[in-house]
Design a protein around this motif. Sequence first.
Motif, PDB file in Angstrom:
ATOM      1  N   THR A 122     -42.123  24.576 -31.429  1.00 43.90           N
ATOM      2  CA  THR A 122     -41.710  24.061 -30.120  1.00 43.90           C
ATOM      3  C   THR A 122     -40.620  24.961 -29.565  1.00 43.90           C
ATOM      4  OG1 THR A 122     -40.034  22.633 -31.100  1.00 43.90           O
ATOM      5  CG2 THR A 122     -42.173  21.634 -30.690  1.00 43.90           C
ATOM      6  N   GLY A 123     -40.512  24.972 -28.241  1.00 46.08           N
ATOM      7  CA  GLY A 123     -39.500  25.816 -27.621  1.00 46.08           C
ATOM      8  C   GLY A 123     -39.464  25.560 -26.136  1.00 46.08           C
ATOM      9  N   ARG A 124     -38.860  26.494 -25.421  1.00 50.32           N
ATOM     10  CA  ARG A 124     -38.771  26.366 -23.969  1.00 50.32           C
ATOM     11  C   ARG A 124     -39.180  27.683 -23.328  1.00 50.32           C
ATOM     12  NH1 ARG A 124     -33.030  26.031 -23.749  1.00 50.32           N
ATOM     13  NH2 ARG A 124     -33.175  26.445 -25.972  1.00 50.32           N
ATOM     14  N   ILE A 125     -39.847  27.602 -22.203  1.00 57.76           N
ATOM     15  CA  ILE A 125     -40.109  28.813 -21.436  1.00 57.76           C
ATOM     16  C   ILE A 125     -39.317  28.725 -20.142  1.00 57.76           C
ATOM     17  CG2 ILE A 125     -42.421  29.242 -22.353  1.00 57.76           C
ATOM     18  CD1 ILE A 125     -43.437  28.022 -19.647  1.00 57.76           C
ATOM     19  N   ILE A 126     -38.986  29.899 -19.628  1.00 57.61           N
ATOM     20  CA  ILE A 126     -38.453  29.964 -18.263  1.00 57.61           C
ATOM     21  C   ILE A 126     -39.374  30.899 -17.500  1.00 57.61           C
ATOM     22  CG2 ILE A 126     -36.487  30.575 -16.791  1.00 57.61           C
ATOM     23  CD1 ILE A 126     -34.707  30.130 -19.306  1.00 57.61           C
ATOM     24  N   VAL A 127     -39.998  30.387 -16.430  1.00 57.65           N
ATOM     25  CA  VAL A 127     -40.901  31.201 -15.621  1.00 57.65           C
ATOM     26  C   VAL A 127     -40.418  31.139 -14.175  1.00 57.65           C
ATOM     27  CG1 VAL A 127     -43.281  31.574 -14.862  1.00 57.65           C
ATOM     28  CG2 VAL A 127     -42.841  30.703 -17.170  1.00 57.65           C
ATOM     29  N   LYS A 174     -41.534  36.432 -13.531  1.00 53.21           N
ATOM     30  CA  LYS A 174     -40.458  36.686 -14.506  1.00 53.21           C
ATOM     31  C   LYS A 174     -40.540  35.602 -15.565  1.00 53.21           C
ATOM     32  CE  LYS A 174     -37.551  38.324 -10.732  1.00 53.21           C
ATOM     33  NZ  LYS A 174     -36.331  38.062  -9.937  1.00 53.21           N
ATOM     34  N   HIS A 175     -40.462  35.996 -16.834  1.00 50.04           N
ATOM     35  CA  HIS A 175     -40.645  34.980 -17.869  1.00 50.04           C
ATOM     36  C   HIS A 175     -39.907  35.305 -19.156  1.00 50.04           C
ATOM     37  CE1 HIS A 175     -44.090  37.848 -18.002  1.00 50.04           C
ATOM     38  NE2 HIS A 175     -43.869  37.833 -19.298  1.00 50.04           N
ATOM     39  N   THR A 176     -39.619  34.251 -19.905  1.00 49.21           N
ATOM     40  CA  THR A 176     -39.075  34.393 -21.252  1.00 49.21           C
ATOM     41  C   THR A 176     -39.424  33.143 -22.031  1.00 49.21           C
ATOM     42  OG1 THR A 176     -37.116  34.852 -22.595  1.00 49.21           O
ATOM     43  CG2 THR A 176     -36.815  33.330 -20.769  1.00 49.21           C
ATOM     44  N   VAL A 177     -39.225  33.191 -23.332  1.00 52.66           N
ATOM     45  CA  VAL A 177     -39.453  32.024 -24.169  1.00 52.66           C
ATOM     46  C   VAL A 177     -38.330  31.946 -25.188  1.00 52.66           C
ATOM     47  CG1 VAL A 177     -41.018  33.335 -25.663  1.00 52.66           C
ATOM     48  CG2 VAL A 177     -41.105  30.832 -25.692  1.00 52.66           C
ATOM     49  N   ILE A 178     -37.888  30.733 -25.460  1.00 54.82           N
ATOM     50  CA  ILE A 178     -36.820  30.484 -26.438  1.00 54.82           C
ATOM     51  C   ILE A 178     -37.433  29.605 -27.537  1.00 54.82           C
ATOM     52  CG2 ILE A 178     -34.519  29.468 -26.812  1.00 54.82           C
ATOM     53  CD1 ILE A 178     -35.270  29.931 -23.273  1.00 54.82           C
ATOM     54  N   ALA A 179     -37.287  30.034 -28.791  1.00 49.29           N
ATOM     55  CA  ALA A 179     -37.882  29.291 -29.898  1.00 49.29           C
ATOM     56  C   ALA A 179     -36.882  28.278 -30.445  1.00 49.29           C
ATOM     57  CB  ALA A 179     -38.317  30.255 -31.001  1.00 49.29           C
TER      58      ALA A 179
END
Lengths: 432, 432
Positions: free
Chosen positions: A375-380, A400-405
């Motif tokens: 599980t994690g979070r994305i920022i798009v 623009k995107h990233t993911v945090i685990a």
Amino acid sequence: MQIILLSGGSGQRLWPLSNDVRSKQFLKIFDNGECMLQRVVKQIRRTNSNASITIATADKQVPLIKKFLGDEFDLSPEPCRRNTFPSIALAAAYLHEVKRIDLNESIIVCPVDPYVDDNFFALFTTLAAQVADTPLVLMGIAPTYPSEKYGYIIPQTADNISRVVTFKEKPNLADAKKFIAAGALWNGGIFAFKLGYVLDKAEKLLGTSAHDTLKKIYADLPNISFDYAVVEHEKKISVVRYSDEWKDIGTWNTLTEVLASNSIGQVQSDATCANLHVINNSDVPIICMGLRDAVVAAGPEGILVSDKVASSYIKPFVERLDKQIRFAEKSWGSFKIIDVESESLTVKVTLNRGSRMRYHSHERRSEVWNFIAGTGRIIVDGLEKIVRAGDVIQLPIGSKHTVIADEPLKIIEVQFGCDITIDDKIIWQEMN
Amino acid sequence: MQIILLSGGSGQRLWPLSNDVRSKQFLKIFDNGECMLQRVVKQIRRTNSNASITIATADKQVPLIKKFLGDEFDLSPEPCRRNTFPSIALAAAYLHEVKRIDLNESIIVCPVDPYVDDNFFALFTTLAAQVADTPLVLMGIAPTYPSEKYGYIIPQTADNISRVVTFKEKPNLADAKKFIAAGALWNGGIFAFKLGYVLDKAEKLLGTSAHDTLKKIYADLPNISFDYAVVEHEKKISVVRYSDEWKDIGTWNTLTEVLASNSIGQVQSDATCANLHVINNSDVPIICMGLRDAVVAAGPEGILVSDKVASSYIKPFVERLDKQIRFAEKSWGSFKIIDVESESLTVKVTLNRGSRMRYHSHERRSEVWNFIAGTGRIIVDGLEKIVRAGDVIQLPIGSKHTVIADEPLKIIEVQFGCDITIDDKIIWQEMN
């Protein structure tokens, strides 16, 4: 005493399990799950508790160094790959200017591949002391056969410490035999000198010993080893003799001698196999039958099947290969290319708990993230959203995107486009 | 004359390139891209233009048979794997009841693995004629060494056609030597008899010769070869001698003798390799160094590295492996498992132009189709939609779905669920 640990190197001789990014010193080959880098660092600390270690390494290996050793070491990263002389000069400049080490301080340069007992490293004190008498001190290894792979040191006497008469890098077989008959020692790749000595050499041979300048002109520096640049031209050298077992584990032939087990991973071998080592880092089984004196190594980059002695000569074959890196361990996790098509690339991305990608976008490809574990979070494009296994996120070109685990995350990332390259990445500082 | 071509077999001896689904007779090993099945069928047609061929095969190999040979052959598919006696009995019942062949018609049973010249197949006419004199006729191969792998036929005379004194399946080495000294021939696996003969044997040994009944009770039939069930007990046998070159290509050792090239796929080998064959069906490169008399075979199911002679004994090692099929060619295309996690499975699916999946749903998994190449149409819960590379379709648990490839389609299918099995598939007839 300051120790410069040389941990660069391309690791081509241990293909397919090491490559430009994942080099031999990071392979977990020991019973306890340790790699050579960890082993050597532990040994140095046990035997030289007052020494301070600086690791000279390639820029792109810094994340792996931190992964294996944490943040407590001084690093001297090379902007690009050069041979040992520029690398040692850069580290020396770092010691002088950044760490403010005295020019008379003894420096020991040590590679990361000697597989030896602690008493090898315990000799560092002797080498450091000897620097008072001669500007350059080497470690001489009692040779076991006339190898063409090593440098040869001919000492004046058979004492444990002696002046050096001649030094010759990688002689042919006939000369190697002659040298051994004359009492020569192998060059163990350890150099001791005063800090000022090597800064002088840098000034003379590279035109500067200033840290910033060296970094700036690094790509233009000559690709030359310390042996050729300095050792072969120095008249006053001492050698400290080391007579116990010594192995450099830079080839499969020597590496397999120190492996804890004859097979690693999914392997079956029949009863007629002898002196066989199989290292299976692939995700399919290997069956070996009737093999003798051989090594089999398989991983995401390729498969090596070789007679052990022949395996030392692998380098030109690896150089001919397409250099696309199909698997890499990073400080944040790992990636593995699992499918390649003309207009798509499928990558399995694993993120460690707490790690994140940099916030980025692509100009020439869209992506789909299929979250398969964690599980994690994305920022798009500035919007945050929780994701878990089973979620699918489409990322159009330019988003623009990233993911945090938040928990260890696994993603099947499918990239779409007719021009997919690693350069197509724009890094954004702000998240919204 | 009716020919029953035996094209079943597990192909375990050619692991990892053949498995239960993709068997040895389908491997494209010849210069012209043909497989053994195609070669043997062509040879039989050239030499026996009036013969009619029925292919006895495994149910699950039917799609591949059609892919390689088209629809023009009669098929006798086994509901499950049994040995040659049940398979021949089933095909004979099919010939009698479905094709209405006369009980006195000569039947030739031929396996799909003899690698021989046309004159081998030209002898079929002689075997068929000989059935008038003795109920059972064999093809005897002039042996070249005392193999323990074959059956031995001891003929009364050294004539081209002779009555048989003794038949012995797979003797030990000492007996094999004695048999050869006594003028024995290898059993070439060819059986000739009248159709009524084998139906009688089926009646006696299996309790029935009725086609429907045999199909129904097939799983309960004994797993016995024709050699053990019939040949060893028959008193009146003739043998027709064949003295030219004969190879059964059922093992890597014999298969490599007929391969067009020493290496297939991405392979580098050094100059010290000798008598080495490398078949690389994986998507990573292989480097071989210093190998002699060896075979290396790599594919999506695994990697074999073996001394050539030792490779004949691979079967028990393959039997110990996890039997998950990671790659299969189907009539509609192919699938390849590219990633396995505890709660997901990632599969690359390729569909040929014009082919389609059956309309189906899953009870315990959702799926995502990432279309990476081609164009086609999907139907999800009755609604049709055009899809092309770059499209992503989410299929929740229970949704009915299919895809039709208007152009060759490639899909990265990510399956999500904690209980992913091939059995979890409900087939629906209607599309809306």
